[in-house]
Motif scaffolding. Structure first.
Motif, PDB file in Angstrom:
ATOM      1  N   LEU A 170       0.827  -1.210   0.000  1.00 36.88           N
ATOM      2  CA  LEU A 170       0.000   0.000   0.000  1.00 36.88           C
ATOM      3  C   LEU A 170       0.863   1.262   0.000  1.00 36.88           C
ATOM      4  O   LEU A 170       0.553   2.239  -0.678  1.00 36.88           O
ATOM      5  CB  LEU A 170      -0.931   0.002   1.215  1.00 36.88           C
ATOM      6  CG  LEU A 170      -2.020  -1.069   1.242  1.00 36.88           C
ATOM      7  CD1 LEU A 170      -2.783  -1.025   2.555  1.00 36.88           C
ATOM      8  CD2 LEU A 170      -2.969  -0.915   0.070  1.00 36.88           C
ATOM      9  N   SER A 171       1.955   1.212   0.761  1.00 39.46           N
ATOM     10  CA  SER A 171       2.874   2.360   0.804  1.00 39.46           C
ATOM     11  C   SER A 171       3.501   2.601  -0.558  1.00 39.46           C
ATOM     12  O   SER A 171       3.686   3.748  -0.982  1.00 39.46           O
ATOM     13  CB  SER A 171       3.969   2.115   1.843  1.00 39.46           C
ATOM     14  OG  SER A 171       3.409   1.952   3.123  1.00 39.46           O
ATOM     15  N   GLY A 172       3.839   1.516  -1.250  1.00 37.70           N
ATOM     16  CA  GLY A 172       4.386   1.641  -2.605  1.00 37.70           C
ATOM     17  C   GLY A 172       3.400   2.307  -3.544  1.00 37.70           C
ATOM     18  O   GLY A 172       3.772   3.157  -4.358  1.00 37.70           O
ATOM     19  N   CYS A 173       2.116   1.924  -3.425  1.00 40.09           N
ATOM     20  CA  CYS A 173       1.071   2.558  -4.246  1.00 40.09           C
ATOM     21  C   CYS A 173       0.954   4.039  -3.916  1.00 40.09           C
ATOM     22  O   CYS A 173       0.813   4.882  -4.810  1.00 40.09           O
ATOM     23  CB  CYS A 173      -0.268   1.861  -4.012  1.00 40.09           C
ATOM     24  SG  CYS A 173      -0.364   0.191  -4.656  1.00 40.09           S
ATOM     25  N   PHE A 174       1.010   4.368  -2.630  1.00 45.35           N
ATOM     26  CA  PHE A 174       0.933   5.768  -2.196  1.00 45.35           C
ATOM     27  C   PHE A 174       2.088   6.569  -2.787  1.00 45.35           C
ATOM     28  O   PHE A 174       1.900   7.679  -3.292  1.00 45.35           O
ATOM     29  CB  PHE A 174       0.959   5.835  -0.663  1.00 45.35           C
ATOM     30  CG  PHE A 174       0.776   7.217  -0.115  1.00 45.35           C
ATOM     31  CD1 PHE A 174      -0.481   7.663   0.253  1.00 45.35           C
ATOM     32  CD2 PHE A 174       1.856   8.078   0.036  1.00 45.35           C
ATOM     33  CE1 PHE A 174      -0.669   8.949   0.766  1.00 45.35           C
ATOM     34  CE2 PHE A 174       1.688   9.357   0.542  1.00 45.35           C
ATOM     35  CZ  PHE A 174       0.425   9.791   0.908  1.00 45.35           C
ATOM     36  N   MET A 175       3.293   6.006  -2.732  1.00 47.46           N
ATOM     37  CA  MET A 175       4.471   6.699  -3.245  1.00 47.46           C
ATOM     38  C   MET A 175       4.399   6.880  -4.761  1.00 47.46           C
ATOM     39  O   MET A 175       4.754   7.942  -5.285  1.00 47.46           O
ATOM     40  CB  MET A 175       5.737   5.943  -2.847  1.00 47.46           C
ATOM     41  CG  MET A 175       6.036   6.014  -1.360  1.00 47.46           C
ATOM     42  SD  MET A 175       7.447   5.012  -0.883  1.00 47.46           S
ATOM     43  CE  MET A 175       8.769   5.841  -1.790  1.00 47.46           C
TER      44      MET A 175
END
Length: 199
Positions: free
Chosen positions: A145-150
């Motif tokens: 999810l953090s990768g998607c946010f970034m």
């Protein structure tokens, strides 16, 4: 889909990262705006790691740790305001002016995000909402999810920066507009610093 929509709202809402990327696009062109977007995106990594490893809990429970990080962020935003106001090389019509190095742009962008404790607390509160308690690979899910946010952060910031860079020639040909923009950006950095200090 709910996560992506929430993330889109978060990234599109102007803040220090957007302001810095737009400033880079206007003052130094499209390449600098993309570099600034990369730097702002990289500045998210420490917050993600802090949230996942539980360091955000320390910031949440320790008033001293939070206040220290907060006022370091305030000081850096005020420094950015001063540098923007004093920087006569930025937003200039001279095409042969020496550009800032990509490393310097990235370092400034990373520091802007790194010294914002609210971003760590945001991830601490935000990520768990989209990861069930019984998820067998909760850490991997939060990293995903953090990768998607970034990724979305980079795309949105780069779009802001490229648009600003496209308007650059129209802006730098007008000295009065250049002076006004420099003051607006400096004032915006100072206002964000004041908002952080008072929050």
């Amino acid at each position: 889909m709910e996560f992506l929509l929430t993330t889109l709202v978060m990234t599109v809402t102007p803040g220090t990262g957007v302001l810095y990327t737009v400033s880079a696009g206007l003052s130094r062109g499209p390449r600098a705006s993309v570099v600034a977007a990369i730097g702002c995106t990289l500045g998210i990594v420490p917050h993600v790691l802090a949230a996942i490893t539980g360091l955000a809990a320390l910031l949440h429970t320790s008033a001293l740790a939070f206040q220290t990080l907060k006022y370091l962020g305030v000081a850096y935003l005020l420094l950015m305001a001063w540098k923007t106001l004093r920087d006569r090389s930025a937003l200039t019509a001279e095409q042969d002016a020496a550009p800032r190095s990509s490393a310097r742009v990235i370092v400034d962008a990373v520091l802007l995000n790194l010294l914002n404790p609210k971003l760590t607390l945001f991830f601490f509160a935000f990520l768990p909402q989209f990861v069930p308690d019984d998820h067998p690979h909760a850490v991997l899910r939060m990293l995903e999810l953090s990768g998607c946010f970034m990724l979305l952060t980079f795309v949105v910031f780069a779009a802001y920066g490229r648009f600003a860079a496209a308007m650059r020639d129209h802006v730098i040909a007008r000295p009065a507009v250049v002076t006004w923009l420099r003051r607006v950006f400096a004032g915006a950095f100072a206002a964000l610093g004041a908002k952080l200090a008072l929050s």
